[in-house]
Design a protein around this motif. Structure first.
Motif, PDB file in Angstrom:
ATOM      1  N   ARG A 145     -33.171 -53.082  21.720  1.00 16.76           N
ATOM      2  CA  ARG A 145     -32.728 -54.489  21.705  1.00 16.76           C
ATOM      3  C   ARG A 145     -33.579 -55.321  20.749  1.00 16.76           C
ATOM      4  O   ARG A 145     -33.061 -56.172  20.036  1.00 16.76           O
ATOM      5  N   THR A 156     -32.460 -54.538  17.288  1.00 20.41           N
ATOM      6  CA  THR A 156     -31.200 -55.229  17.009  1.00 20.41           C
ATOM      7  C   THR A 156     -31.448 -56.708  16.766  1.00 20.41           C
ATOM      8  O   THR A 156     -30.829 -57.325  15.882  1.00 20.41           O
ATOM      9  N   ARG A 182     -23.010 -58.655  16.211  1.00 18.04           N
ATOM     10  CA  ARG A 182     -22.176 -57.455  16.143  1.00 18.04           C
ATOM     11  C   ARG A 182     -22.494 -56.646  14.874  1.00 18.04           C
ATOM     12  O   ARG A 182     -22.554 -55.417  14.911  1.00 18.04           O
ATOM     13  N   LEU A 199     -25.558 -54.693  15.475  1.00 22.67           N
ATOM     14  CA  LEU A 199     -25.288 -53.489  16.271  1.00 22.67           C
ATOM     15  C   LEU A 199     -24.735 -52.376  15.381  1.00 22.67           C
ATOM     16  O   LEU A 199     -25.067 -51.198  15.554  1.00 22.67           O
ATOM     17  N   VAL A 200     -23.889 -52.761  14.416  1.00 25.08           N
ATOM     18  CA  VAL A 200     -23.337 -51.755  13.498  1.00 25.08           C
ATOM     19  C   VAL A 200     -24.467 -51.109  12.693  1.00 25.08           C
ATOM     20  O   VAL A 200     -24.513 -49.886  12.520  1.00 25.08           O
ATOM     21  N   VAL A 215     -27.744 -50.956  13.481  1.00 26.69           N
ATOM     22  CA  VAL A 215     -28.663 -50.177  14.334  1.00 26.69           C
ATOM     23  C   VAL A 215     -28.011 -48.868  14.780  1.00 26.69           C
ATOM     24  O   VAL A 215     -28.648 -47.810  14.761  1.00 26.69           O
ATOM     25  N   THR A 216     -26.739 -48.913  15.154  1.00 28.06           N
ATOM     26  CA  THR A 216     -26.081 -47.670  15.578  1.00 28.06           C
ATOM     27  C   THR A 216     -25.906 -46.721  14.392  1.00 28.06           C
ATOM     28  O   THR A 216     -26.030 -45.506  14.555  1.00 28.06           O
TER      29      THR A 216
END
Lengths: 211, 211
Positions: free
Chosen positions: A133, A136, A160, A163-164, A166-167
């Motif tokens: 977290r 992010t 968002r 998140l893209v 980091v993932t």
């Protein structure tokens, strides 16, 4: 009763950090379960009594490793300096270069914990989740700066997009690590960066071919 | 000397599969190292002599688990049926729904192995890598079908797009698992699907087959 990090002398803090570093190296190489207290003791070059002076048990040591790993991940210079789309690309290059240099042998230390922590220890998993977290959140802040500077459109959902990124980083590192090949990481990060660029204000209304 | 799977009777194959299933469940919950032979024996409800009848040691059992996990991942119905962009979206929805249903408690079984296998056992890592390669290859084939059907442009790099999808899946599953929150997985998969859609022939014919 082990001493809390708050009550340590400078020398004590160094000893404790040496143990945490050794544990982190072993966890990264062998997983949280593969890193035994004995192996950590050997790697750190300390006695068992020293080890247990600082940490009650392996769980406490793992918690310290997760927290230290979070700081290592967040200390990445390109991440910390990220203010612009050019910085985002520089970070992408730095991540890929680092993976290539190590032969994709190291993963994200936080990812090891996520896959490796028993479901029966939700507190440790929470620590790893908190690390992700914070990662992010650092990326969200960077994208917010870019949006404020007009590099991203006002309607860009920066959380968002973070998140893209980091993932993509986590998934790319994982697959590249398995295959000892930087190509998955490159593909993942390039797609994530392209996803961010898609939220840049269109230079021109993006070439509608209808004329 | 344990018996090879090739020389087993139907009953033997069932017993062996029961052990592999039990081991897979424990590995998914506790990591490869957390799953001890004793715990696996208990979970499978077999005797130690039965366990060692089928598997020389834990390493052999882990190899069988990685291979079985690969088959589980590839048996996903939405993955196997993926022929069109609509199927890709259906797969995305199915993955997110499944994550939501389990409270994001389970990760990709192959990812557990990547993060969990000691660097000193490259053969096991190679098995996990081979599983991820097969997954990428199934997605590449699906995208190739879409390209042949004109849903993607002729110049679409389907292998690279497949890497984007697989890394988004792995990274999304990992972060969502850590945070017990499907949002990272959703963001990752939506971005990957958008990356594929960006290679559709043009913005216009997206409405309906023109007939």
């Amino acid at each position: 009763m082990p001493v809390s990090a708050d009550n340590l002398t400078a020398k004590g803090l160094r000893s404790r950090a040496k143990i945490v570093d050794a544990a982190a190296r072993l966890v990264l190489a062998n997983g949280a379960h593969g890193a035994t207290m004995e192996a950590i003791q050997q790697e750190a070059g300390v006695s068992a009594s020293q080890l247990y002076h600082y940490f009650d048990n392996k769980r406490d040591l793992l918690a310290a490793v997760i927290q230290a790993s979070t700081e290592v991940v967040l200390a990445n210079k390109w991440l910390r300096d990220m203010r612009s789309l050019a910085d985002l690309r520089a970070w992408r290059d730095a991540v890929v270069d680092a993976a290539r240099e190590t032969g994709c042998r190291t993963g994200c230390p936080l990812a090891s914990f996520v896959e490796d922590i028993p479901d029966t220890d939700p507190d440790l998993l929470d620590l790893a989740a908190a690390g992700l977290r914070r990662l992010t959140s650092v990326v969200t802040d960077a994208l917010t700066t870019m949006r404020a500077a007009g590099e991203l459109r006002a309607d860009a959902d920066v959380h968002r997009l973070a998140l893209v990124i980091v993932t993509a980083y986590e998934g790319g590192m994982l697959v590249s690590r398995a295959q000892r090949d930087p190509a998955p990481l490159e593909a993942a990060l390039d797609a994530a960066v392209a996803g961010v660029l898609a939220h840049a204000p269109s230079e021109e209304p993006r070439a509608a071919p209808s004329g």
